[in-house]
Design a protein around this motif. Structure first.
Motif, mmCIF file in Angstrom:
data_model
loop_
_atom_site.group_PDB
_atom_site.id
_atom_site.type_symbol
_atom_site.label_atom_id
_atom_site.label_comp_id
_atom_site.label_asym_id
_atom_site.label_seq_id
_atom_site.Cartn_x
_atom_site.Cartn_y
_atom_site.Cartn_z
ATOM 1 N N PRO A 99 0.817 -1.223 0.000
ATOM 2 C CA PRO A 99 0.000 0.000 0.000
ATOM 3 C C PRO A 99 0.850 1.272 0.000
ATOM 4 O O PRO A 99 0.313 2.365 -0.048
ATOM 5 C CB PRO A 99 -0.806 -0.123 1.293
ATOM 6 C CG PRO A 99 -0.015 -1.029 2.174
ATOM 7 C CD PRO A 99 0.808 -1.917 1.288
ATOM 8 N N PHE A 100 2.183 1.125 0.048
ATOM 9 C CA PHE A 100 3.036 2.313 0.119
ATOM 10 C C PHE A 100 3.788 2.595 -1.176
ATOM 11 O O PHE A 100 4.324 3.661 -1.359
ATOM 12 C CB PHE A 100 4.046 2.175 1.270
ATOM 13 C CG PHE A 100 3.386 2.022 2.609
ATOM 14 C CD1 PHE A 100 2.652 3.072 3.152
ATOM 15 C CD2 PHE A 100 3.471 0.839 3.310
ATOM 16 C CE1 PHE A 100 2.025 2.945 4.378
ATOM 17 C CE2 PHE A 100 2.849 0.694 4.546
ATOM 18 C CZ PHE A 100 2.128 1.745 5.076
ATOM 19 N N HIS A 101 3.889 1.602 -2.050
ATOM 20 C CA HIS A 101 4.496 1.899 -3.347
ATOM 21 C C HIS A 101 3.720 1.149 -4.426
ATOM 22 O O HIS A 101 2.989 0.207 -4.150
ATOM 23 C CB HIS A 101 5.994 1.561 -3.362
ATOM 24 C CG HIS A 101 6.302 0.106 -3.590
ATOM 25 N ND1 HIS A 101 6.353 -0.818 -2.577
ATOM 26 C CD2 HIS A 101 6.559 -0.568 -4.731
ATOM 27 C CE1 HIS A 101 6.643 -2.011 -3.067
ATOM 28 N NE2 HIS A 101 6.776 -1.891 -4.375
ATOM 29 N N SER A 102 3.881 1.609 -5.658
ATOM 30 C CA SER A 102 3.122 1.015 -6.747
ATOM 31 C C SER A 102 3.839 -0.230 -7.261
ATOM 32 O O SER A 102 5.021 -0.185 -7.576
ATOM 33 C CB SER A 102 2.991 2.071 -7.856
ATOM 34 O OG SER A 102 2.422 1.484 -8.984
ATOM 35 N N GLU A 103 3.117 -1.332 -7.319
ATOM 36 C CA GLU A 103 3.741 -2.562 -7.808
ATOM 37 C C GLU A 103 2.697 -3.473 -8.441
ATOM 38 O O GLU A 103 1.512 -3.363 -8.170
ATOM 39 C CB GLU A 103 4.476 -3.294 -6.664
ATOM 40 C CG GLU A 103 3.553 -3.749 -5.553
ATOM 41 C CD GLU A 103 4.296 -4.527 -4.468
ATOM 42 O OE1 GLU A 103 5.531 -4.625 -4.541
ATOM 43 O OE2 GLU A 103 3.635 -5.045 -3.559
ATOM 44 N N LYS A 104 3.184 -4.359 -9.321
ATOM 45 C CA LYS A 104 2.268 -5.277 -10.003
ATOM 46 C C LYS A 104 2.269 -6.654 -9.352
ATOM 47 O O LYS A 104 1.314 -7.398 -9.447
ATOM 48 C CB LYS A 104 2.675 -5.409 -11.479
ATOM 49 C CG LYS A 104 2.367 -4.139 -12.288
ATOM 50 C CD LYS A 104 1.990 -4.505 -13.720
ATOM 51 C CE LYS A 104 1.537 -3.303 -14.523
ATOM 52 N NZ LYS A 104 2.648 -2.408 -14.911
ATOM 53 N N HIS A 105 3.411 -7.003 -8.723
ATOM 54 C CA HIS A 105 3.496 -8.308 -8.064
ATOM 55 C C HIS A 105 3.636 -8.111 -6.569
ATOM 56 O O HIS A 105 4.454 -7.301 -6.128
ATOM 57 C CB HIS A 105 4.691 -9.099 -8.611
ATOM 58 C CG HIS A 105 4.579 -9.318 -10.084
ATOM 59 N ND1 HIS A 105 3.671 -10.196 -10.630
ATOM 60 C CD2 HIS A 105 5.212 -8.729 -11.125
ATOM 61 C CE1 HIS A 105 3.775 -10.160 -11.953
ATOM 62 N NE2 HIS A 105 4.692 -9.269 -12.278
ATOM 63 N N PRO A 106 2.817 -8.812 -5.808
ATOM 64 C CA PRO A 106 2.779 -8.559 -4.355
ATOM 65 C C PRO A 106 4.093 -8.876 -3.645
ATOM 66 O O PRO A 106 4.588 -9.996 -3.725
ATOM 67 C CB PRO A 106 1.652 -9.481 -3.872
ATOM 68 C CG PRO A 106 1.445 -10.490 -4.939
ATOM 69 C CD PRO A 106 1.880 -9.858 -6.220
ATOM 70 N N SER A 107 4.658 -7.872 -2.993
ATOM 71 C CA SER A 107 5.867 -8.114 -2.203
ATOM 72 C C SER A 107 5.675 -7.617 -0.773
ATOM 73 O O SER A 107 6.630 -7.427 -0.034
ATOM 74 C CB SER A 107 7.063 -7.413 -2.844
ATOM 75 O OG SER A 107 6.766 -6.060 -3.073
ATOM 76 N N PHE A 108 4.424 -7.448 -0.408
ATOM 77 C CA PHE A 108 4.100 -6.926 0.918
ATOM 78 C C PHE A 108 3.557 -8.081 1.764
ATOM 79 O O PHE A 108 2.625 -8.777 1.353
ATOM 80 C CB PHE A 108 3.052 -5.820 0.769
ATOM 81 C CG PHE A 108 2.624 -5.189 2.054
ATOM 82 C CD1 PHE A 108 3.350 -4.151 2.620
ATOM 83 C CD2 PHE A 108 1.479 -5.633 2.700
ATOM 84 C CE1 PHE A 108 2.936 -3.561 3.812
ATOM 85 C CE2 PHE A 108 1.063 -5.047 3.888
ATOM 86 C CZ PHE A 108 1.799 -4.011 4.434
ATOM 87 N N CYS A 159 9.980 -0.234 -1.003
ATOM 88 C CA CYS A 159 10.100 0.472 0.280
ATOM 89 C C CYS A 159 11.092 -0.206 1.215
ATOM 90 O O CYS A 159 11.854 0.467 1.902
ATOM 91 C CB CYS A 159 8.791 0.548 1.050
ATOM 92 S SG CYS A 159 7.313 0.547 0.133
ATOM 93 N N GLY A 160 11.042 -1.526 1.274
ATOM 94 C CA GLY A 160 11.925 -2.250 2.173
ATOM 95 C C GLY A 160 11.682 -1.964 3.645
ATOM 96 O O GLY A 160 12.533 -2.228 4.483
ATOM 97 N N THR A 161 10.521 -1.431 3.979
ATOM 98 C CA THR A 161 10.259 -1.111 5.384
ATOM 99 C C THR A 161 9.262 -2.091 5.983
ATOM 100 O O THR A 161 8.678 -2.915 5.289
ATOM 101 C CB THR A 161 9.667 0.305 5.538
ATOM 102 O OG1 THR A 161 8.521 0.396 4.710
ATOM 103 C CG2 THR A 161 10.664 1.361 5.189
ATOM 104 N N GLY A 162 9.093 -1.954 7.270
ATOM 105 C CA GLY A 162 8.138 -2.797 7.970
ATOM 106 C C GLY A 162 7.921 -2.270 9.367
ATOM 107 O O GLY A 162 8.465 -1.227 9.728
ATOM 108 N N GLY A 163 7.131 -2.995 10.137
ATOM 109 C CA GLY A 163 6.880 -2.562 11.508
ATOM 110 C C GLY A 163 5.669 -3.257 12.082
ATOM 111 O O GLY A 163 5.311 -4.344 11.632
#
Ligand SMILES: [Zn+2]
Length: 329
Positions: A35-44, A59-63
């Motif tokens: 939900p924080f960057h635009s992408e076509k394949h789910p990496s979240f 983004c490479g972030t988390g929390g």
């Protein structure tokens, strides 16, 4: 417990994040488009067991759930806490806010919790709770089960609960709104639940919303419930959901039974993905609650009930797994 811990405990991270991006179960994790960057394949990824999230893409972030809301709603921690606390029905203590300013719903949760504690304590400790203890023992309920489900006993009195709660600062109006007392005539109220085995009904965030009650002998009606209140509507609640959510997700299957006893017996025997409709019909609201956890629902009801419900479920959602069994009692 601190407010932050309480909010965390009552918040389902998958449910919160699902409001921002669509998540699909993948083993023990959930996955979706970031939900924080635009992408076509789910990496979240969302990890319900750790109550955390991570984006392996740009983004490479988390929390945790707080940092998710802070980032998504562009707020500080205090505001994220406020948003999630409100959602979870947790009161944030505030120096300036007077006692009377507490939200009505919040007070209703609290008065129900206070009633549940009172009933539970009567079951465990009072001399007149013995017949309820005997009954629970005859049904084979273990001490852990009695604690997990916070089973209780409502004494054979017209005013014991009312008195107990009013001494603790709850008003008669709040007791009426919560359905704990009944207005009999001309402004006179009395306890609704008397001389019964009590089953507190909790929502999926662990808030106490109402009660089921069973007689301890053969008299009728065998069961009564809380009436419809601002917190409780039998047709929109599932008994046991507070204890079943994790198992339903893990097993990707929810089993629906009819009543309190069925749920308790199932959980005590290791089937933790079992909830009850608290009646012989299954409603759309109940299906909606489960649908957020799994697409697979099994019905374990008396056969004639299951047949009636089968058609209804088909209309609600195509492709649902259905099973019917009879005789889980
Ligand atoms: Zn991302």
């Amino acid at each position: 417990m601190s407010v932050v811990d309480e909010v965390k405990q009552r918040t389902d991270i998958v449910e919160v994040i699902s409001q921002y991006t669509s998540l699909t179960k993948a083993g023990r994790t959930f996955r979706g488009l970031c939900p924080f960057h635009s992408e076509k394949h789910p990496s979240f990824f969302v990890y319900p067991e750790q109550q955390s999230w991570h984006c392996f893409g740009a983004c490479g972030t988390g929390g945790d759930v707080f940092s998710f809301i802070m980032k998504k709603e562009n707020t500080d921690f205090g505001e994220a806490l406020r948003i999630l606390a409100q959602r979870a029905g947790v009161k944030i203590p505030s120096r300036s806010e007077p006692e009377a300013g507490k939200g009505e719903r919040e007070r209703l949760y609290q008065v129900n919790e206070a009633a549940a504690q009172y009933f539970h304590n009567r079951l465990l400790n009072s001399p007149d709770g013995e017949k309820a203890r005997d009954y629970a023992a005859r049904r084979g309920f273990s001490p852990k089960t009695i604690t997990d489900f916070q089973l209780g006993f409502s004494p054979n009195s017209w005013e014991a609960l009312r008195q107990h709660l009013m001494e603790r600062g709850y008003t008669e109006k709040e007791l009426l709104t919560a359905g704990l007392v009944i207005e009999a005539e001309l402004g006179k109220t009395h306890d609704r639940f008397r001389n019964k085995l009590m089953f507190p009904i909790l929502d999926n965030r662990g808030g106490t919303i109402g009660f089921g009650a069973r007689v301890l002998d053969d008299s009728l009606p065998k069961y009564i419930n809380s009436p419809v209140t601002p917190l409780f509507d039998k047709s929109g609640s599932l008994y046991g959901i507070n204890l079943a959510t994790t198992a339903i997700r893990q097993q990707n299957l929810a089993v629906m039974v009819e009543g309190y006893m069925d749920v308790i017996t199932a959980h005590q025997n290791g089937f933790s993905n079992v909830v009850a409709s608290m009646g012989t019909s299954v409603t759309e609201q109940q299906v909606y609650i489960l649908k957020r956890l799994t697409k697979n629902i099994a019905l374990a009801l008396e056969l004639h009930h299951a047949q009636r419900i089968r058609g209804k479920l088909k209309n609600l959602q195509g492709g649902w797994k259905e099973e019917t069994k009879s005789g889980i009692k």
